[in-house]
Structures are given as structure tokens and as C-alpha cells.
Design an enzyme around this catalytic site. Structure first.
Site, mmCIF file in Angstrom:
data_model
loop_
_atom_site.group_PDB
_atom_site.id
_atom_site.type_symbol
_atom_site.label_atom_id
_atom_site.label_comp_id
_atom_site.label_asym_id
_atom_site.label_seq_id
_atom_site.Cartn_x
_atom_site.Cartn_y
_atom_site.Cartn_z
ATOM 1 N N CYS A 182 0.731 -1.091 0.093
ATOM 2 C CA CYS A 182 0.096 0.819 -0.305
ATOM 3 C C CYS A 182 1.006 1.220 -0.058
ATOM 4 O O CYS A 182 0.640 2.545 -0.298
ATOM 5 C CB CYS A 182 -0.404 0.502 2.038
ATOM 6 S SG CYS A 182 -0.548 -0.250 2.823
HETATM 7 P P1 NAD Z 1 -9.211 -6.081 -2.055
HETATM 8 O O1 NAD Z 1 -10.274 -4.488 -1.470
HETATM 9 O O2 NAD Z 1 -9.873 -6.646 -3.197
HETATM 10 O O3 NAD Z 1 -9.330 -6.826 -1.044
HETATM 11 C C1 NAD Z 1 -8.851 -6.746 0.315
HETATM 12 C C2 NAD Z 1 -9.655 -7.634 1.363
HETATM 13 O O4 NAD Z 1 -11.053 -7.630 1.141
HETATM 14 C C3 NAD Z 1 -9.735 -9.557 0.770
HETATM 15 O O5 NAD Z 1 -9.544 -10.089 1.763
HETATM 16 C C4 NAD Z 1 -11.122 -9.414 0.078
HETATM 17 O O6 NAD Z 1 -11.592 -10.904 0.159
HETATM 18 C C5 NAD Z 1 -12.155 -9.041 1.043
HETATM 19 N N1 NAD Z 1 -13.002 -8.333 -0.464
HETATM 20 C C6 NAD Z 1 -12.658 -8.130 -1.574
HETATM 21 N N2 NAD Z 1 -14.319 -7.647 -1.567
HETATM 22 C C7 NAD Z 1 -14.634 -8.123 -0.694
HETATM 23 C C8 NAD Z 1 -16.646 -7.097 -0.302
HETATM 24 N N3 NAD Z 1 -17.094 -6.855 -1.464
HETATM 25 N N4 NAD Z 1 -16.553 -7.358 1.204
HETATM 26 C C9 NAD Z 1 -15.855 -7.628 2.021
HETATM 27 N N5 NAD Z 1 -14.544 -7.597 1.607
HETATM 28 C C10 NAD Z 1 -14.197 -7.998 0.287
HETATM 29 O O7 NAD Z 1 -7.570 -5.883 -2.108
HETATM 30 P P2 NAD Z 1 -6.924 -6.066 -3.085
HETATM 31 O O8 NAD Z 1 -6.663 -6.047 -4.392
HETATM 32 O O9 NAD Z 1 -6.472 -6.998 -2.485
HETATM 33 O O10 NAD Z 1 -5.430 -6.188 -2.076
HETATM 34 C C11 NAD Z 1 -4.951 -4.871 -2.074
HETATM 35 C C12 NAD Z 1 -5.246 -3.413 -1.953
HETATM 36 O O11 NAD Z 1 -5.108 -3.394 -0.494
HETATM 37 C C13 NAD Z 1 -4.300 -2.366 -1.990
HETATM 38 O O12 NAD Z 1 -5.505 -1.148 -2.790
HETATM 39 C C14 NAD Z 1 -3.429 -2.126 -1.230
HETATM 40 O O13 NAD Z 1 -2.976 -0.710 -1.513
HETATM 41 C C15 NAD Z 1 -4.147 -2.082 -0.123
HETATM 42 N N6 NAD Z 1 -3.596 -2.232 1.285
HETATM 43 C C16 NAD Z 1 -3.867 -1.354 2.564
HETATM 44 C C17 NAD Z 1 -3.278 -1.670 2.910
HETATM 45 C C18 NAD Z 1 -3.672 -0.249 4.472
HETATM 46 O O14 NAD Z 1 -3.045 -0.450 5.395
HETATM 47 N N7 NAD Z 1 -3.345 1.354 3.408
HETATM 48 C C19 NAD Z 1 -2.165 -2.749 3.634
HETATM 49 C C20 NAD Z 1 -2.446 -3.006 2.029
HETATM 50 C C21 NAD Z 1 -3.028 -3.385 1.033
#
Ligand code: NAD
Length: 518
Positions: free
Chosen positions: A289
Site C-alpha cells: 500500500c
Molecule cells: P481487495 O479490496 O480486493 O481485498 C481485500 C480484502 O477484502 C480481501 O480479504 C478480500 O477477500 C476482501 N474483499 C474483497 N471484496 C470484498 C467485499 N465486497 N466485501 C468484503 N470484503 C471484500 O484488495 P486487494 O486488491 O486484494 O489488495 C490490495 C489493496 O489493498 C491495494 O489497494 C493496497 O494498497 C491495499 N492495502 C492497503 C493497506 C493499508 O494499510 N492502507 C495495506 C495493505 C494493502
């Protein structure tokens, strides 16, 4: 290599069956290696877990906070004793280079080290009353049952930022990790439950896909079983989670995406800036992130910086995450497929540098100094895109993957404007030897975190972590700041005067002499 079967664990018992279907979590550096067979849950299972957590929470809150702190201490020690094994699993399952994976596990230990003492603090206040024979107090109360949903790029460090303080404060937890890091999540859950001696139901884990998670969370919120939601993931899903929580009069802890700028000023140490850009832009294959999004270079040093950055990128080793590499594979196939879509945003106005190709590294699209067999996994070329400007998607949006944009500025105000333009606000960095530039940048930039002469990545476990704008709703994790996510302040006033003393009305007033002059 061992392959495990991973199932949700509710009330200390593995859940039989797979109402949400089964998936395989594979090693992204060797796709033919299955790390775990994962049994997914459905929405009902999530509701069941929330019910169990809700039922277990009050008894957990009754455990004295110093005793809960001791549980955190034991968890920290057990994680430390299993550090190499857990880090190796992180590397196998999501492809994070082993030294970085060790750092990832260290972050759990650091978080436990910080919070074990909080069990003996968790201070409230005694506050003077405006009336005699009356005393005021504040107490921190646990919030209740907490749902934690996390991404898989930091499969254990980020969950620990939620789960350690949540448990310490007397909350129970339902954790929904990313599907592609399920084996790592199972190991984390086991270490916590065994190491902490946690009573059944206090910490539950449910594996489920995104839509199922949303449906289950909505039902659990409707039923009043979840009192707080912590979500780390994309800005898009985070907005939906925030909306759902808001409809239930809750404010979620949202930690979302980033488009993190790095300003290279005319007075910057260019070698240092190149080193920071390399680690910030391409470490974890740009899938943090806090990964560097755009380098904003003073026009007087643009050419020098770009040449050196491109050379360093071209020379960096990519490949097997157990070898000495800058970065390994993409976390999972879905991220390489999405990255291909981001690469399509590169236009004719842009100049591409940094590798012998772009996109997936294959025998036909090779990369010099590749460690291992690129065809065995999902590896992508590092890509530097020079000439990006606001209005280009590649400038405006997070491009989760090994891609760094470069642009130029003339005045520091312009640099700040460019840094803020995409509307995220997680991390940022400035390379300068001029203190006034550093402080002017700090003041102007919208990011929750600012680095001076350091890369955009590399949070320490006891500083507030979090973002603004598209990166989050202002919630902060880590250190003392996260306590406000997992406790609610309760105010107590105790009148022992034996009569009804009315605030604001029955208050003594001394008589001042406003006409007095020296
Ligand atoms: P994502 O939002 O698709 O998924 C993240 C989590 O949410 C997963 O466990 C997924 O299964 C779940 N999820 C997906 N859709 C959902 C829904 N509709 N309802 C509830 N849960 C749902 O994210 P990703 O693309 O897998 O991960 C990368 C993203 O996370 C990037 O944008 C990254 O920058 C961000 N991130 C942010 C931080 C932070 O601390 N700010 C840290 C790590 C990653």
C-alpha cells in the site's frame, strides 16, 4: 513440500465442509506447488462466527487487562520462536522475498512488544469536577466483537496491527484474511490461539471470498453481532465497507490503497533517492500500500535521477524470492492480470525504461539477471514510465505492481500540488538537504505519513499508520493511536455530596475585580 488443508476455525473448532467451495492457494513463484487446499465459508458461517465472537466477548473483557497483556506477551514470544518458519511460509505463499518476510513477522513481534505493556496501562483519567464532593473519571471500554478483513500483501503484519490491540483491549475477533494467503493466516491464527491460551470463541477465522464476506458482514451487522469493522484493502471495496458500517451507525477503520509520491528536490542526494525509489517502487513487486507511485523530480535533476534510476532498475535481480532478489513474483495470478490492465494505460506520450520488456517475464519476454525459471511462476518486469501527468490514469490511480511514474516540477508548491493531485493520502516522501523544504512539504502534503530522505515504505510498529482521502477515513493503526479504534471512552461522574448538584447551575463563582489596574 507440505501441503495443508485450511478450514475456518470458530469457537476453537475447525469447520467441517466447504459451504463456499474450495480453492487452492499456490506458490506464485512455482505455480505447480499447492501450499494449501482452502475450504471457504458462506455468509451464514460468517454470521455464526460473529455470534460466537459476540457471545465470548464479555467474559474476555472480564479477564483483567494485565492478564490479557500477558497473553499478548506469550503470543509475541511464540511468534519469535517460530519466526523463520512463519516467514518461509509467507515467502512460499505470496512470494515476498525471505528477508522482507522476516521483517513482516518481526512486525508482529514488535506489535506484541508494544501492547503487552498496554495491558498494565490502558489508562483512564481522574478529572476534577466543577462542584465539591463530586469526582469525574474516564474509562476505556472495549468496543465488542470486531470483524477484521485484510488484504494478503502483508498477510501477518497488518492483521497483527488489528488483532493484537483488539484482543488486548478486551474485544473478540472474527478475522477474514485474503483467500490467497490462507495457509499463512492459519499459521498466524494457531500461533495466537496456542500462544495466548485464548478461550474458544475469542479469536475466530473465516475463509471466504469478497462478495460472500460482504453478504455475511451485512447480515452480522443487521443482527447486531458486530460492533466494529476493520478493513484493509482497495479503496473501491473500502468505500463500500465504510458505507455499510455507516448505515449501522459505525465508523469502520479503513486502511486503503495509495498513490504515494516521492519528491526529489534540486538539493537531494541522488544516490540516496535512487536507492529509496528502487526499494519503495519495486520492493514486494510494487504490491505494498506504501509502494512508490510517482517520482516528482525537480526539473534540474530529472535527467540525472532518471538515468541512474533506470540503470539501477535494469541491474536489479528479480526472481526466486528465496534468492537474493529485489523482488519476487506477483502475489497471485489475479494481481498479474490486473497489472496487465494497468500497463495498457501507458500512452504514446510516455517513455518506458527499466527493463528489457514489460509485462509478464517469460522465455520469450526475458529479463536479464533473472533468478530461477520465470515460466514457473508469475513474475513481471519492472517498469518506469517517464512523462506522466495529472489526467493520465497511470498518474491518477494506484497501479498495484512493479510500475513507477516519473514527472517534473519547478516550484515546491507545484510539487505539493502534484503529490496531492491523485486524491490518495497514505505515504509520501521528499529527498532534500533543505530543512525548510522538508517542513513546507510536510505541511502541504495530504498524506498521513511523510518520510524525509527515506522511501515511502517502512513503517515502524509504534508510529500512527493510516491515510486520508482515497487511502482511508482518517483512522490510525499502531502505537497508542489505535486504542481509539478498539475502545470507547466512558465518562463517569460520582456525586457523594448527598444532594442533587446541577452542572452549570450550582457552580460557585469567585468575584473578580475587572476594574483593577496597576
Ligand atoms: P481487495 O479490496 O480486493 O481485498 C481485500 C480484502 O477484502 C480481501 O480479504 C478480500 O477477500 C476482501 N474483499 C474483497 N471484496 C470484498 C467485499 N465486497 N466485501 C468484503 N470484503 C471484500 O484488495 P486487494 O486488491 O486484494 O489488495 C490490495 C489493496 O489493498 C491495494 O489497494 C493496497 O494498497 C491495499 N492495502 C492497503 C493497506 C493499508 O494499510 N492502507 C495495506 C495493505 C494493502
Amino acid at each position: 513440500m507440505d501441503q495443508r488443508t485450511v478450514s475456518s476455525v470458530i469457537a476453537g473448532r475447525p469447520v467441517a465442509g466447504a459451504p463456499g467451495g474450495r480453492i487452492r492457494s499456490t506458490n506464485p513463484a512455482r505455480l505447480d506447488e499447492v501450499v494449501a487446499d482452502v475450504a471457504l465459508g458462506d455468509a451464514t458461517l460468517l454470521v455464526t462466527a460473529a455470534q460466537v465472537a459476540s457471545d465470548a466477548q464479555r467474559a474476555w473483557a472480564d479477564v483483567p487487562a494485565p492478564v490479557r497483556g500477558r497473553a499478548i506477551a506469550h503470543i509475541g514470544r511464540l511468534v519469535e520462536d517460530n519466526k523463520q518458519a512463519l516467514a518461509a511460509l509467507v515467502t512460499r505463499e505470496i512470494g515476498k522475498p525471505y528477508p522482507e518476510a522476516l521483517g513482516e513477522v518481526q512486525e508482529i513481534i514488535d506489535t506484541c512488544d508494544f501492547f503487552l505493556g498496554e495491558g498494565r496501562r490502558l489508562y483512564g483519567q481522574t478529572v476534577p469536577s466543577e462542584m465539591p464532593d463530586k469526582q469525574l473519571f474516564t474509562f476505556r471500554n472495549p468496543v465488542g466483537a470486531v470483524a477484521v478483513i485484510t488484504a494478503g500483501n502483508f498477510p501477518v503484519a497488518v492483521p497483527s496491527w488489528y488483532i493484537v490491540p483488539a484482543l488486548l483491549c478486551g474485544n473478540s475477533v472474527v478475522w477474514k484474511p485474503a483467500e490467497y494467503s490462507a495457509a499463512t493466516a492459519a499459521a498466524f491464527h494457531e500461533l495466537f490461539c496456542r500462544g495466548g491460551g485464548l478461550p474458544p470463541g475469542v479469536f475466530n477465522v473465516v475463509y471466504a471470498d469478497g462478495p460472500t464476506t460482504f453478504a455475511g458482514l451485512e447480515q452480522a451487522l443487521d443482527a447486531g453481532l458486530i460492533d466494529k469493522v476493520g478493513f484493509t484493502g482497495s479503496s473501491e471495496v473500502g468505500a463500500r465497507i465504510g458505507e455499510l458500517a455507516g448505515r449501522h451507525l459505525q465508523s469502520a477503520c479503513l486502511e486503503l490503497g495509495g498513490k504515494n509520491p516521492m519528491v526529489v528536490t534540486a538539493s537531494a542526494d541522488i544516490d540516496l533517492a535512487v536507492e529509496g525509489a528502487l526499494f519503495g517502487g519495486f520492493g514486494t513487486a510494487g504490491q505494498r500500500c506504501t509502494s512508490l507511485g510517482t517520482v516528482i523530480c525537480h526539473e534540474s535533476v530529472h535527467d540525472e535521477f532518471l538515468t541512474r534510476f533506470a540503470e539501477a532498475t535494469a541491474a536489479a535481480a528479480v526472481g526466486d524470492p528465496f534468492a537474493d532478489v529485489l523482488y519476487g513474483p506477483m502475489l497471485d495470478i489475479r494481481f498479474s492480470e490486473r497489472f496487465e490492465r494497468f500497463l495498457a494505460w501507458i500512452g504514446p506520450q510516455h517513455k518506458i525504461m527499466g527493463s528489457s520488456g514489460i509485462g509478464r517475464i517469460t522465455a520469450a519476454n526475458p529479463r536479464a539477471r533473472f533468478a530461477g525459471d520465470p515460466e514457473a511462476g508469475i513474475f513481471c518486469h519492472p517498469t518506469i514510465v517517464d512523462g506522466v501527468r495529472p489526467g493520465d490514469k497511470i498518474f491518477d490511480q494506484e497501479t498495484f505492481g512493479p510500475l513507477v511514474g516519473v514527472t517534473t516540477y519547478r516550484t515546491l508548491d507545484q510539487a505539493v500540488e502534484l503529490a496531492n493531485a491523485p486524491g490518495y493520502g497514505l505515504s509520501s516522501s521528499i529527498y532534500t538537504s533543505d530543512a525548510s523544504e522538508a517542513f513546507r512539504f510536510r505541511r502541504g502534503v495530504s498524506a498521513g505519513m511523510v518520510s524525509v530522505n527515506n522511501s515511502t515504505s517502512g513503517a515502524e510498529a509504534h508510529l500512527p499508520f493510516g491515510g486520508n482521502g482515497k487511502s482511508g477515513n482518517g483512522s490510525r493503526q499502531s502505537g497508542q493511536w489505535v486504542l481509539d479504534q478498539f475502545t470507547r471512552w466512558q465518562a463517569l461522574n460520582w456525586d457523594y455530596s448527598g444532594r442533587l448538584q446541577k452542572a452549570q447551575m450550582d457552580v460557585a463563582e469567585l468575584t473578580p475585580d475587572h476594574d483593577f489596574r496597576l
